[in-house]
Design a protein around this motif. Sequence first.
Motif, mmCIF file in Angstrom:
data_model
loop_
_atom_site.group_PDB
_atom_site.id
_atom_site.type_symbol
_atom_site.label_atom_id
_atom_site.label_comp_id
_atom_site.label_asym_id
_atom_site.label_seq_id
_atom_site.Cartn_x
_atom_site.Cartn_y
_atom_site.Cartn_z
ATOM 1 N N ASN A 98 0.911 -1.280 -0.085
ATOM 2 C CA ASN A 98 -0.169 -0.015 -0.035
ATOM 3 C C ASN A 98 0.958 1.234 -0.044
ATOM 4 O O ASN A 98 1.925 1.186 0.663
ATOM 5 N N GLU A 99 0.269 2.264 -0.624
ATOM 6 C CA GLU A 99 1.126 3.763 -0.567
ATOM 7 C C GLU A 99 0.254 4.617 0.251
ATOM 8 O O GLU A 99 -0.812 4.672 -0.139
ATOM 9 N N ILE A 100 1.112 5.307 0.576
ATOM 10 C CA ILE A 100 0.429 6.591 1.519
ATOM 11 C C ILE A 100 0.586 7.750 0.831
ATOM 12 O O ILE A 100 1.861 8.060 0.603
ATOM 13 N N ILE A 101 -0.332 8.515 0.359
ATOM 14 C CA ILE A 101 0.036 9.816 -0.366
ATOM 15 C C ILE A 101 -0.330 10.949 0.116
ATOM 16 O O ILE A 101 -1.527 11.011 0.660
ATOM 17 N N ARG A 102 0.289 12.135 0.051
ATOM 18 C CA ARG A 102 -0.072 13.576 0.560
ATOM 19 C C ARG A 102 -0.353 14.251 -0.804
ATOM 20 O O ARG A 102 0.543 14.111 -1.518
ATOM 21 N N THR A 103 -1.412 14.866 -0.957
ATOM 22 C CA THR A 103 -1.776 15.649 -2.235
ATOM 23 C C THR A 103 -2.765 16.807 -1.898
ATOM 24 O O THR A 103 -3.225 16.932 -0.960
ATOM 25 N N PRO A 104 -2.240 17.916 -2.599
ATOM 26 C CA PRO A 104 -3.084 18.932 -2.485
ATOM 27 C C PRO A 104 -4.532 19.105 -2.894
ATOM 28 O O PRO A 104 -4.801 18.099 -3.631
ATOM 29 N N LEU A 105 -5.200 19.946 -2.344
ATOM 30 C CA LEU A 105 -6.746 19.794 -2.534
ATOM 31 C C LEU A 105 -6.999 21.127 -3.693
ATOM 32 O O LEU A 105 -6.167 22.108 -3.463
ATOM 33 N N PRO A 106 -8.033 20.822 -4.475
ATOM 34 C CA PRO A 106 -8.832 19.676 -4.411
ATOM 35 C C PRO A 106 -8.118 18.632 -5.246
ATOM 36 O O PRO A 106 -7.426 18.765 -6.238
ATOM 37 N N ALA A 107 -8.648 17.464 -4.903
ATOM 38 C CA ALA A 107 -8.047 16.283 -5.525
ATOM 39 C C ALA A 107 -9.045 15.134 -5.854
ATOM 40 O O ALA A 107 -10.250 15.313 -5.257
ATOM 41 N N GLY A 108 -8.697 14.259 -6.883
ATOM 42 C CA GLY A 108 -9.599 13.206 -7.243
ATOM 43 C C GLY A 108 -9.275 11.936 -6.570
ATOM 44 O O GLY A 108 -8.125 11.451 -6.270
ATOM 45 N N LEU A 109 -10.270 10.888 -6.305
ATOM 46 C CA LEU A 109 -10.008 9.745 -5.738
ATOM 47 C C LEU A 109 -10.594 8.582 -6.419
ATOM 48 O O LEU A 109 -12.033 8.905 -6.557
ATOM 49 N N THR A 110 -10.166 7.619 -6.688
ATOM 50 C CA THR A 110 -11.057 6.431 -7.228
ATOM 51 C C THR A 110 -11.008 5.416 -6.209
ATOM 52 O O THR A 110 -9.934 4.987 -5.652
ATOM 53 N N CYS A 111 -12.208 4.903 -5.699
ATOM 54 C CA CYS A 111 -12.404 4.355 -4.444
ATOM 55 C C CYS A 111 -12.582 2.880 -4.564
ATOM 56 O O CYS A 111 -13.542 2.157 -5.361
ATOM 57 N N GLU A 112 -11.841 2.163 -3.698
ATOM 58 C CA GLU A 112 -11.990 0.619 -3.440
ATOM 59 C C GLU A 112 -13.180 0.484 -2.532
ATOM 60 O O GLU A 112 -13.696 1.442 -1.756
#
Length: 279
Positions: free
Chosen positions: A171-185
Amino acid sequence: MFHALVAVKQVPDTTNIRIDPETGNLIRQGVPTILNPYDAHALAAAVEWKQKLGGKITVISMGPPSTVTTIRECIEMGADRGIVITARQFAGADTLATSYVLATLMQYVHEQDPVSVVLFGKQAIDGDTAQVGPGVSIRMGLPLVTYAVKIHEINLEENYMVAERKTEAYNEIIRTPLPAGLTCEKEIAKIPYASLPNLVYSLKYEPEIWTHETPVMFPLDQIGLKGSPTWVFKTTQPELRKGGEVLKVAEMGVGPAVKSVLEKIKSSGVLNAVAGGAA
Ligand SMILES: Cc1cc2nc3c(=O)[nH]c(=O)nc-3n(C[C@H](O)[C@H](O)[C@H](O)COP(=O)(O)OP(=O)(O)OC[C@H]3O[C@@H](n4cnc5c(N)ncnc54)[C@H](O)[C@@H]3O)c2cc1C
């Protein structure tokens, strides 16, 4: 303020899917529809974060007029606003045309009412391409976390999100600026029970209906079938595997059963093929 935008798709209940043997197409008449399961979990994640941070959730869906039912289901789960994009001009859209329409209208929503996160299901269980989340995110210029299994933190003051995504190996833990997109499990969040206030709100709520002309005027050659370079010519079902032969060890005894299996393997020619291949 926290504002989650969730893309939801109404899909046929796959346990009931039938294929027309003449045309090879899905038989949609009389097939019950459901909210795409991955989208339900994406919405559940938005609901969890609304409970922590306050704010609101908008759900948006492109589909036939019956999509209104799916939007109501999302309102029952905790969404505040629901938009259905529906017009016959959108029909036959592939992932390119779908992503274009969704990205254009999501950008419109974002400009009216800034969005913190845009959530998608990992994939729709009918089309199964998993292309729409990335397609929309790239058009909107959003950083994207795919296959997200957990949102660890959403920090609105410092404008970042920390999310975990799964890969085949780790698993990877990622920090990203907002707004951000996510595709969810599905692991991203458990689907909540509808609360009484949400049920009451959904009964009175009228989803907004948008078309190819409102609130944005779409060029007709870029939407629906005309804007779709890929077409599904035919769908086929893989042949069902026939049941295998059962050897009852308790009746035959272990020795004869093993001997019988070895004889069957030898006579099938599999071992010769393997030996020939290895040579
Ligand atoms: C059997 C079959 C095969 C298909 N094969 C292809 C193909 O190979 N190439 C192709 O371009 N198209 C294909 N399509 C068409 C495809 O269904 C549409 O383009 C569809 O609108 C989006 O693709 P998807 O269902 O694969 O979504 P995915 O990309 O798998 O969906 C991911 C997520 O995007 C969001 N989303 C997807 N569609 C919508 C929507 N309409 N409204 C709101 N949110 C949405 C949801 O959050 C969803 O969980 C196929 C359709 C079928 C029924």
